[in-house]
Design a protein around this motif. Sequence first.
Motif, PDB file in Angstrom:
ATOM      1  N   ASP A 169       0.824  -1.210   0.000  1.00 39.22           N
ATOM      2  CA  ASP A 169       0.000   0.000   0.000  1.00 39.22           C
ATOM      3  C   ASP A 169       0.858   1.261   0.000  1.00 39.22           C
ATOM      4  OD1 ASP A 169      -2.316  -1.443  -0.039  1.00 39.22           O
ATOM      5  OD2 ASP A 169      -2.854  -1.122   2.061  1.00 39.22           O
ATOM      6  N   LEU A 170       1.958   1.211   0.730  1.00 38.65           N
ATOM      7  CA  LEU A 170       2.838   2.371   0.782  1.00 38.65           C
ATOM      8  C   LEU A 170       3.420   2.667  -0.598  1.00 38.65           C
ATOM      9  CD1 LEU A 170       4.166   4.554   2.521  1.00 38.65           C
ATOM     10  CD2 LEU A 170       6.085   2.976   2.879  1.00 38.65           C
ATOM     11  N   GLN A 171       3.809   1.627  -1.312  1.00 34.45           N
ATOM     12  CA  GLN A 171       4.350   1.827  -2.653  1.00 34.45           C
ATOM     13  C   GLN A 171       3.299   2.453  -3.572  1.00 34.45           C
ATOM     14  OE1 GLN A 171       7.629   1.276  -3.803  1.00 34.45           O
ATOM     15  NE2 GLN A 171       6.754   2.538  -5.442  1.00 34.45           N
ATOM     16  N   ALA A 172       2.061   1.994  -3.456  1.00 30.45           N
ATOM     17  CA  ALA A 172       0.990   2.544  -4.285  1.00 30.45           C
ATOM     18  C   ALA A 172       0.736   4.012  -3.955  1.00 30.45           C
ATOM     19  CB  ALA A 172      -0.287   1.732  -4.093  1.00 30.45           C
ATOM     20  N   ILE A 180       1.633   9.806  -5.377  1.00 29.20           N
ATOM     21  CA  ILE A 180       2.234  11.112  -5.091  1.00 29.20           C
ATOM     22  C   ILE A 180       3.216  11.499  -6.186  1.00 29.20           C
ATOM     23  CG2 ILE A 180       3.733  12.372  -3.494  1.00 29.20           C
ATOM     24  CD1 ILE A 180       2.504  10.642  -1.234  1.00 29.20           C
ATOM     25  N   GLU A 181       4.112  10.575  -6.501  1.00 32.72           N
ATOM     26  CA  GLU A 181       5.111  10.873  -7.529  1.00 32.72           C
ATOM     27  C   GLU A 181       4.461  11.034  -8.893  1.00 32.72           C
ATOM     28  OE1 GLU A 181       9.460   9.330  -9.127  1.00 32.72           O
ATOM     29  OE2 GLU A 181       8.397   8.168  -7.605  1.00 32.72           O
ATOM     30  N   GLY A 182       3.446  10.230  -9.159  1.00 34.12           N
ATOM     31  CA  GLY A 182       2.759  10.326 -10.439  1.00 34.12           C
ATOM     32  C   GLY A 182       1.988  11.613 -10.595  1.00 34.12           C
ATOM     33  N   PHE A 183       1.342  12.060  -9.511  1.00 36.40           N
ATOM     34  CA  PHE A 183       0.557  13.289  -9.562  1.00 36.40           C
ATOM     35  C   PHE A 183       1.462  14.510  -9.646  1.00 36.40           C
ATOM     36  CE2 PHE A 183      -2.359  16.281  -7.010  1.00 36.40           C
ATOM     37  CZ  PHE A 183      -2.976  16.750  -8.155  1.00 36.40           C
ATOM     38  N   LEU A 184       2.463  14.572  -8.803  1.00 37.53           N
ATOM     39  CA  LEU A 184       3.344  15.736  -8.774  1.00 37.53           C
ATOM     40  C   LEU A 184       4.298  15.761  -9.955  1.00 37.53           C
ATOM     41  CD1 LEU A 184       4.264  15.872  -4.965  1.00 37.53           C
ATOM     42  CD2 LEU A 184       2.344  16.968  -6.153  1.00 37.53           C
ATOM     43  N   GLY A 185       4.729  14.573 -10.400  1.00 34.69           N
ATOM     44  CA  GLY A 185       5.711  14.492 -11.479  1.00 34.69           C
ATOM     45  C   GLY A 185       5.128  14.083 -12.813  1.00 34.69           C
ATOM     46  N   TYR A 186       3.799  13.961 -12.894  1.00 36.63           N
ATOM     47  CA  TYR A 186       3.137  13.554 -14.139  1.00 36.63           C
ATOM     48  C   TYR A 186       3.721  12.248 -14.668  1.00 36.63           C
ATOM     49  CZ  TYR A 186       1.204  18.243 -13.941  1.00 36.63           C
ATOM     50  OH  TYR A 186       0.553  19.384 -13.532  1.00 36.63           O
TER      51      TYR A 186
END
Length: 449
Positions: A16-19, A24-30
Amino acid sequence: MQDILGNATTVQNEQDLQAINDFIEGFLGYNQCIINILAAAETSHNGLVHIYAGLLWMLSETGEIPQAAQQYAKNAMAATGLNAREQLLLQTLTFWLQADMARVRQTLQTLLRQWPRDLVALKIHQYDDFNNGRFLEMLRVTELCHSAAANNAYFQGMRAFAFEQCHLFDHAEHAARQALAINPKEAWAQHALAHIMLTQGRIEEGVSFLSAHTQEWGRLTSFLYTHLWWHKALFHISLDQQDVALAIYDEHCWARDRTFSQDQAGAVSLLLRLELTGVAVGTRWQELSDYLVVRQQDVSQPFLTLHYLYGLLRAHKPEGDLLLNAIRHAAAQKKSNLHAAWHEVGLALADALAAHAQERYDAVLPLLDPVMGRIDQIGGSHAQRDLFEQVALDAMLRTGRNSRAQQVLETRRLVAPYDAPTNKALAEIYEKSGLSMLAKEARDRSLFA
């Protein structure tokens, strides 16, 4: 367990932490890893996983409230043990589902005052600000996070874009350079610099800068991948390299997720800009419009809707008339959050774009002129909104308003002296006006570009 931003979570296992970190990384870093949250939500009982899955659906810009987001919100409410920050994130999702964006922003600000490293909350706030033309607010809200997150590349990228939208270019470039010093692949900072260079007429520098990073963009979500290529195409148009820009349209801007709102709007914008410089685009309007027909009732984001409208009408799709009627209805709905944007600005823009797409050029300027100074109300960046000025210019040139067009073009040339489309239009105006020397100067500048 803490997330990658250092915020405490109620997560109990590494999966769950990885997801959560991927979101977070996907949203902030596209980054495309953002979608991993949906797979995790299929089996996870953690409330934060479901909150983020719901937020991802709200960001999908389907034109309506996604049922999946409602279900994820219910799942999160049924989960136990959410901490105080996560409860505020759940409130954010709940208010968003109710289209109560004022309470969304209020909740996010409450959260950021206590947890200033929750950059997901900051990004959502900026997302709504941007879509509604609140550019000072985009910048102001970053102040809540500055002392805690100044060493984060994503934060500096967000701050850079906020500065840029406020036309504070020195501050914007400083923040963008800070972001890239921390992470040279920070794509939102690259995007901010592309804006700065375009707006300041640094055309060749812009092409060189973006060309140095294109190999990094494959990992990006469809929106930022296509949008960065869109920016690169604008530089090539300015350099009179329309063939390169058209190839970018075919190979990159209209080559990923053709169902996504931002990709559709970017494709309409680039295709129209190319046509305005005299490029024959063949059957591309028809091919593009096939993906726009589902937007015939989508008035949820005025800036995007206006692009759908132009694409549909330019391809002579009957759905364009249906969308124009939907816009008229939205402009009349006084209790809607979007009433002001549609009633005060958007409807006039829609009618003007319809007139242009249908080659009723005499009708364009009377519709555009009363609202040109307030277009920021519909959202979009100033680089994107420049399309409306280009449409106005095209109408001036087609209807013989050469004196007015000359004034606008020479003003534009102050920023980008060697912009090829600007100088070509000036050369034509001066030639028609019997000013051969000025026409030659404009042609020479165009060749230099």
